[in-house]
Design an enzyme around this catalytic site. Structure first.
Site, PDB file in Angstrom:
ATOM      1  N   ILE A 150       1.049  -1.131   0.029  1.00  0.00           N
ATOM      2  CA  ILE A 150       0.014   0.070   0.093  1.00  0.00           C
ATOM      3  C   ILE A 150       0.867   1.232  -0.036  1.00  0.00           C
ATOM      4  O   ILE A 150       1.413   1.680   1.060  1.00  0.00           O
ATOM      5  CB  ILE A 150      -1.034   0.084   1.357  1.00  0.00           C
ATOM      6  N   PRO A 151       1.049   1.954  -1.112  1.00  0.00           N
ATOM      7  CA  PRO A 151       2.396   2.716  -1.095  1.00  0.00           C
ATOM      8  C   PRO A 151       2.150   4.000  -0.702  1.00  0.00           C
ATOM      9  O   PRO A 151       2.027   5.040  -1.455  1.00  0.00           O
ATOM     10  CB  PRO A 151       2.284   2.763  -2.800  1.00  0.00           C
ATOM     11  N   CYS A 152       2.036   4.298   0.560  1.00  0.00           N
ATOM     12  CA  CYS A 152       1.820   5.491   1.319  1.00  0.00           C
ATOM     13  C   CYS A 152       3.123   6.373   1.079  1.00  0.00           C
ATOM     14  O   CYS A 152       2.856   7.481   1.174  1.00  0.00           O
ATOM     15  CB  CYS A 152       1.367   5.262   2.699  1.00  0.00           C
ATOM     16  N   HIS A 153       4.186   5.588   0.749  1.00  0.00           N
ATOM     17  CA  HIS A 153       5.539   6.559   0.556  1.00  0.00           C
ATOM     18  C   HIS A 153       5.375   7.466  -0.629  1.00  0.00           C
ATOM     19  O   HIS A 153       5.980   8.414  -0.786  1.00  0.00           O
ATOM     20  CB  HIS A 153       6.537   5.393   0.385  1.00  0.00           C
TER      21      HIS A 153
END
Length: 289
Positions: A252-255
């Site tokens: 889950i690419p919150c970066h």
């Protein structure tokens, strides 16, 4: 003392050296330090450092450094905004997942959420990755946690999981999780089945995490942009809080969400790791080369 040219590094050691170099490159970008100066920060010769860095990133340190600048981040914010607007207009999910990885997010039921894992069996393991040590945990239905650490042992890992899954049965089983880790961090060119995430969160958190999956590889969005994507344009702060609770890093690419100014902003697993992830993804995205 510099490391010998014959020295080989584990994934963990390589990431520690790369992260230190990236931090120096970011902090001194305006001075544009040369290869030898950067290599000195990690006690390597410039030849050894160039080789190690290129193996990790796929490109040279000089080329990589362009992906660490505020100017680059601002340019990518604008491009991503257009991509996401086209996605919304077409009613389609965005392309650009990491290599052949496709991720489906399955939310737990309200009942499962309230019981904090009662009746669930969760297997977890600790592994080295290109971005440091990783704790990964799985239920029978999918990945429920993925956290990065600078150092971690089985006891720390179990305590971390107990904080989220008070009533679950926790089983340390790194053999059971290694195949999943290999799929995530050593993907093949052969298309496989989707990775399933089995996560618990509020309805709003789930909505934000699903929206994160629409941000393509190599792209960068803002908190306000993500709030707009879920039709909550005035909820940027709440979106930021939901991002901070993301239980499954990387997948889950919150970066990929940063401040409108182009600055990194916070990250649950460290700003330098966020910088490394974003710049590494940019280096892997053929459309940006």
């Amino acid at each position: 003392m510099k490391f010998s040219l014959d020295k080989t590094f584990s994934d963990r050691e390589t990431y520690e050296l790369i992260a230190k170099a990236i931090a120096f490159m970011r902090q001194n970008h305006c001075q544009q330090p040369d290869l030898e100066t950067i290599a000195q920060q990690v006690n390597l010769s410039k030849y050894h450092f160039q080789r190690l860095f290129t193996q990790w990133a796929g490109i040279s340190p000089k080329r990589f450094s362009q992906y660490l600048t505020v100017e680059y981040a601002k340019a990518q914010i604008a491009k991503t905004k257009n991509i996401l607007e086209l996605t919304l207009d077409a009613g389609l999910s965005s392309p650009g997942r990491l290599h052949d990885l496709f991720v489906n997010l399955e939310a737990m039921s309200p009942g499962e959420f309230k019981t904090k894992g009662k009746g669930l069996q969760i297997r977890y393991g600790i592994h080295d990755t290109p971005f440091g040590i990783c704790l990964i945990a799985k239920t029978t239905r999918g990945i429920c946690n993925l956290h990065f650490y600078d150092s971690v042992d089985e006891t720390v890992a179990e305590n971390c999981l107990l904080g989220e899954w008070t009533n679950a049965e926790l089983i340390y089983d790194s053999q059971a999780t290694k195949e999943t880790i290999d799929r995530i961090f050593q993907p093949t060119e052969v298309e496989g089945s989707a990775l399933i995430l089995h996560v618990k969160g509020t309805n709003f958190q789930i909505q934000v995490w699903r929206a994160l999956l629409k941000i393509p590889l190599g792209s960068i969005a803002t908190y306000r942009g993500l709030a707009t994507l879920i039709n909550r344009p005035n909820a940027a702060r709440a979106v930021g809080n939901a991002i901070g609770k993301n239980p499954v890093g990387y997948l889950i690419p919150c970066h990929r969400v940063i401040r409108e100014s182009g600055e990194m902003g916070g990250y649950r697993w460290g700003t330098e790791r966020k910088s490394a992830l974003l710049a590494w993804e940019a280096s892997q995205n053929k459309s940006l080369k």
